[in-house]
Design a protein around this motif. Structure first.
Motif, PDB file in Angstrom:
ATOM      1  N   GLY A 125       0.807  -1.218   0.000  1.00  0.00           N
ATOM      2  CA  GLY A 125       0.000   0.000   0.000  1.00  0.00           C
ATOM      3  C   GLY A 125       0.834   1.259   0.000  1.00  0.00           C
ATOM      4  N   CYS A 126       0.188   2.387  -0.256  1.00  0.00           N
ATOM      5  CA  CYS A 126       0.846   3.691  -0.244  1.00  0.00           C
ATOM      6  C   CYS A 126       1.751   3.833  -1.480  1.00  0.00           C
ATOM      7  N   LEU A 127       1.111   3.774  -2.633  1.00  0.00           N
ATOM      8  CA  LEU A 127       1.797   3.803  -3.921  1.00  0.00           C
ATOM      9  C   LEU A 127       2.767   4.967  -4.068  1.00  0.00           C
ATOM     10  N   GLU A 128       2.374   6.137  -3.570  1.00  0.00           N
ATOM     11  CA  GLU A 128       3.174   7.353  -3.771  1.00  0.00           C
ATOM     12  C   GLU A 128       4.351   7.467  -2.795  1.00  0.00           C
TER      13      GLU A 128
ATOM     14  N   VAL B 272       7.682   9.194  -4.033  1.00  0.00           N
ATOM     15  CA  VAL B 272       8.929   8.536  -3.652  1.00  0.00           C
ATOM     16  C   VAL B 272       8.908   7.092  -4.165  1.00  0.00           C
ATOM     17  N   PHE B 273      10.011   6.711  -4.774  1.00  0.00           N
ATOM     18  CA  PHE B 273      10.129   5.401  -5.407  1.00  0.00           C
ATOM     19  C   PHE B 273      11.096   4.510  -4.615  1.00  0.00           C
ATOM     20  N   GLY B 274      11.701   3.565  -5.324  1.00  0.00           N
ATOM     21  CA  GLY B 274      12.680   2.680  -4.714  1.00  0.00           C
ATOM     22  C   GLY B 274      14.043   3.334  -4.635  1.00  0.00           C
ATOM     23  N   THR B 275      15.090   2.547  -4.905  1.00  0.00           N
ATOM     24  CA  THR B 275      16.436   3.032  -4.627  1.00  0.00           C
ATOM     25  C   THR B 275      17.015   3.961  -5.687  1.00  0.00           C
TER      26      THR B 275
ATOM     27  N   ASP C 249      -0.074  12.498 -12.012  1.00  0.00           N
ATOM     28  CA  ASP C 249      -1.217  11.634 -12.345  1.00  0.00           C
ATOM     29  C   ASP C 249      -0.871  10.714 -13.512  1.00  0.00           C
ATOM     30  N   TRP C 250      -0.170  11.277 -14.468  1.00  0.00           N
ATOM     31  CA  TRP C 250       0.273  10.490 -15.629  1.00  0.00           C
ATOM     32  C   TRP C 250       1.238   9.389 -15.192  1.00  0.00           C
ATOM     33  N   VAL C 251       2.183   9.741 -14.327  1.00  0.00           N
ATOM     34  CA  VAL C 251       3.135   8.747 -13.812  1.00  0.00           C
ATOM     35  C   VAL C 251       2.381   7.631 -13.079  1.00  0.00           C
ATOM     36  N   LYS C 252       1.415   8.030 -12.266  1.00  0.00           N
ATOM     37  CA  LYS C 252       0.713   7.053 -11.427  1.00  0.00           C
ATOM     38  C   LYS C 252      -0.137   6.091 -12.253  1.00  0.00           C
ATOM     39  N   LYS C 253      -0.579   6.557 -13.396  1.00  0.00           N
ATOM     40  CA  LYS C 253      -1.403   5.713 -14.263  1.00  0.00           C
ATOM     41  C   LYS C 253      -0.660   4.441 -14.666  1.00  0.00           C
ATOM     42  N   SER C 254       0.621   4.555 -14.944  1.00  0.00           N
ATOM     43  CA  SER C 254       1.414   3.360 -15.243  1.00  0.00           C
ATOM     44  C   SER C 254       1.896   2.697 -13.957  1.00  0.00           C
ATOM     45  N   MET C 255       2.263   3.516 -13.008  1.00  0.00           N
ATOM     46  CA  MET C 255       2.856   3.009 -11.763  1.00  0.00           C
ATOM     47  C   MET C 255       1.929   2.032 -11.055  1.00  0.00           C
TER      48      MET C 255
ATOM     49  N   ILE D  71       2.851  -2.511  -6.525  1.00  0.00           N
ATOM     50  CA  ILE D  71       1.848  -2.222  -5.493  1.00  0.00           C
ATOM     51  C   ILE D  71       2.350  -1.079  -4.623  1.00  0.00           C
ATOM     52  N   SER D  72       3.586  -1.173  -4.222  1.00  0.00           N
ATOM     53  CA  SER D  72       4.211  -0.065  -3.485  1.00  0.00           C
ATOM     54  C   SER D  72       5.705  -0.323  -3.392  1.00  0.00           C
ATOM     55  N   HIS D  73       6.464   0.750  -3.294  1.00  0.00           N
ATOM     56  CA  HIS D  73       7.916   0.625  -3.145  1.00  0.00           C
ATOM     57  C   HIS D  73       8.265   0.340  -1.679  1.00  0.00           C
TER      58      HIS D  73
END
Lengths: 429, 429
Positions: free
Chosen positions: A73-76, A98-101, A279-285, A290-292
């Motif tokens: 959870g907490c995609l962003e 915020v993403f992964g490494t 929003d555009w980024v999240k559409k693919s993300m 699921i979450s980083h």
């Protein structure tokens, strides 16, 4: 010092003999050193080790908002991490994911997503005959690697002391096939300079023909000063708001990470952009993951707390990096000053010193260093298609070797520059 | 129990009245529960908390091979992690690349890479008029989400008790536009069954027309048994070697992660494949990232040590999961047994129970549960394009709620099934 260009053939031949002797001597030392990549030194990584104490088996793993960082959870990304990296970039948490490494991976994904799905509803790049990118050079080899991987035509934009040549940039963006520009705006890789206020202003007010043109603003070294004194630090305007003032906030995608703040390859990364872009980024993300890693995000938040925590930590990095930069610059000045066979930058931050040899000498210097056991960044790598048009640029990465090793590297490097220059000058005698 | 289908109109009307009263009563309880996703319960995550003690500020952060996990490098993941996940899948470390936290992301990237660059030299899918995927269904919604995102036509393959209908699969792969099949071979999502030896054999000996056809083998639940006794565990053949025996080792890409072993969203993930396939993966990977989070990889290696460590840990998960599965199955049997209004699977592992209502009732059950405060997986999600052709399948995810909550969920669910079934039967009276 007499500039080499003023020496006659005899003098050059004698010099070559002396230098060759020195070089053979250096070769005999059996060095095995690496100045090729911007890798933090072990001592820098040691400084972040207290981060490993942040969590124990009894730790509270929920963030401020009550999110259990151990679960999906907490995609962003957790809010605290968005706030922390937002503070670092000078933007609100709402504008940060915020993403992964790896910010490199975030940039790759941005290009890949544009290629497969287009930018905010525009035609996917894979459906276009031609996509072009502006590549200020010398620049970051991995940026050029991404665009090359996607078959994007790269247009070299020369760098000035203030940043990319904006006359050219403004001209090129009139071409609707030009979809982006790679920028490392602060302590830029490899020059170490920071874009001037004027360059930033012009960048934030570009009028690209392509609606899906984006500035890929890789702010990798935004807090990576070498000196603690404000007057010895470069300053970069905050670009998202600068673009917004012009009604162009969708034109920029900003990237950053803590790879050279906490751990290289085990930090946290982010994108900062307008709501539309996010929003555009999240559409693919949302399809992609699921979450980083929120545990690592929370680890960073608890360790650094806020921008001040980051700044204090960066002073410790500077204490290790500063003498290394100064050592290299001292050797270059002492060995090459006044000889007219090379110029170099004197950065106030970042990870690199950029060196320019006489025309047509960089490859030779690289090879000579290599033969004597010192690996430099592959010559040409700082240009699109790995082709340095004048064969002059060498990126020096002083961070990884110890001071003792670095001294050997720098001295060998200077020696190789001298030798290669003499050989080049003799070609025309 | 009298099957509902044998009841007359009057009896059904009376039953409806009773059930409606019970339902209104249940609604009044103000439940707010979630059985929608395969999320581990907090108690399961607690079990992995000792992993947080693995590293302290004084820890040795080098792996067995001397790799400093805090720095850049080691694109394929540290050897220990490749060995650990390889053991789990029954393949050699040389056939494994370890990534970041999410196998979903690795799968997304595999599809994206095929779309942008093609598979091992074949035409990129974005240059083809039509790309099709075989989608055994009911299946994992996020798989279908990826293929839908890339505009890939999804062909539903019905599931049998042994796995996908292989007659159909063998027929469809004769179409060169068919480029892949999604499989969760063990304790499959959502059915909970495991592909039979026979299905695996036929799968490993497919003769696809497309050279870039791949089996996307998402072995997400390979060690997720509910029972410790071997005879109560499903067994799955190791597919990479099965394909190799047929000279078809390039036909399979296997994926796994520790998301439901260590921490959901903060584990480590991998791909297991032939050398040719791994070389193809690395060609893009080297452009995409310098290295994944090796600190987290080493944390996992030191915590689990080997397959035995994973198995022992999974027994603890089973001790929490088993009573939850049994509770739901008991309630279903007690409330719905003999009524002829639903069938359900009785898995020996994994995260889900699959329930089939009478034709055309699943949506109604979902809505009734929702109105009474229990969220189920969105009905239809287990099918391509989110369209369950018969409106029957519901995925039950018993892991996250507590036992007390789960009992309430299961009883409400059974009640909603009864009510929806009665209403459906009355439509035709």
């Amino acid at each position: 010092m007499t500039p080499y260009s003023e020496l006659g053939k005899e003098e050059l031949l004698k010099l070559k003999e002396e230098l060759t002797l020195q070089y053979e001597d250096a070769k005999g030392k059996g060095l095995k050193l690496d100045m090729s990549r911007g890798k933090p030194a072990p001592a820098q990584l040691d400084m972040t080790m207290p981060m490993m104490d942040i969590f124990t088996s009894h730790a509270d793993m929920k963030d401020e908002q009550g999110v259990d960082t151990r679960n999906y959870g907490c995609l962003e990304g957790i809010y605290g991490a968005r706030r922390l990296l937002g503070e670092m970039l000078g933007v609100d948490p709402e504008h940060v994911i915020v993403f992964g490494t790896a910010s490199l991976n975030v940039m790759y994904d941005s290009i890949s997503r544009s290629y497969t799905h287009g930018v905010m509803g525009s035609t996917p790049w894979c459906k276009l005959d031609k996509v072009k990118f502006l590549c200020p050079a010398p620049g970051y080899d991995r940026h050029f690697g991404i665009t090359e991987h996607f078959g994007i035509e790269m247009i070299t934009i020369p760098m000035t002391a203030e940043g990319p040549d904006m006359d050219l940039v403004e001209e090129y963006v009139k071409d609707p096939a030009v979809k982006g520009i790679w920028c490392v705006p602060m302590y830029t890789n490899p020059l170490g300079i920071t874009y001037s206020e004027n360059v930033c202003k012009r960048m934030a007010d570009l009028n690209p023909a392509a609606e899906d043109f984006r500035i890929y603003w890789d702010n990798a070294y935004c807090v990576h000063h070498l000196y603690d004194e404000e007057e010895k630090q470069d300053h970069l305007p905050e670009m998202l708001s600068m673009c917004k003032v012009n009604g162009k906030e969708n034109m920029i995608l900003e990237f950053a990470s803590t790879s050279k703040i906490s751990f290289a390859g085990a930090g946290i990364s982010c994108i900062a952009a307008s709501k539309d872009n996010l929003d555009w980024v999240k559409k693919s993300m949302t399809v992609q993951i699921i979450s980083h890693d929120k545990i690592n995000q929370l680890r960073h938040v608890r360790f650094f707390k806020d921008l001040n925590g980051i700044k204090e930590h960066m002073k410790k990095h500077a204490a290790i990096m500063r003498p290394k930069f100064e050592l290299v610059l001292d050797v270059l000045e002492k060995e090459l000053g006044g000889l007219g066979i090379g110029t170099w930058t004197k950065p106030l931050g970042g990870y690199f010193i950029s060196f320019d040899t006489m025309e047509g000498c960089a490859k030779a210097v690289y090879q000579k260093c290599k033969d004597a056991g010192v690996t430099l960044t592959t010559v040409g790598a700082t240009y699109p298609y790995k082709k340095d048009p004048h064969d002059t640029n060498i990126r020096i990465a002083p961070s990884f070797p110890s001071m003792e090793e670095l001294k050997q590297c720098a001295e060998l490097f200077a020696l190789c520059v001298k030798l290669a220059s003499v050989e080049k000058l003799l070609e025309n005698k």
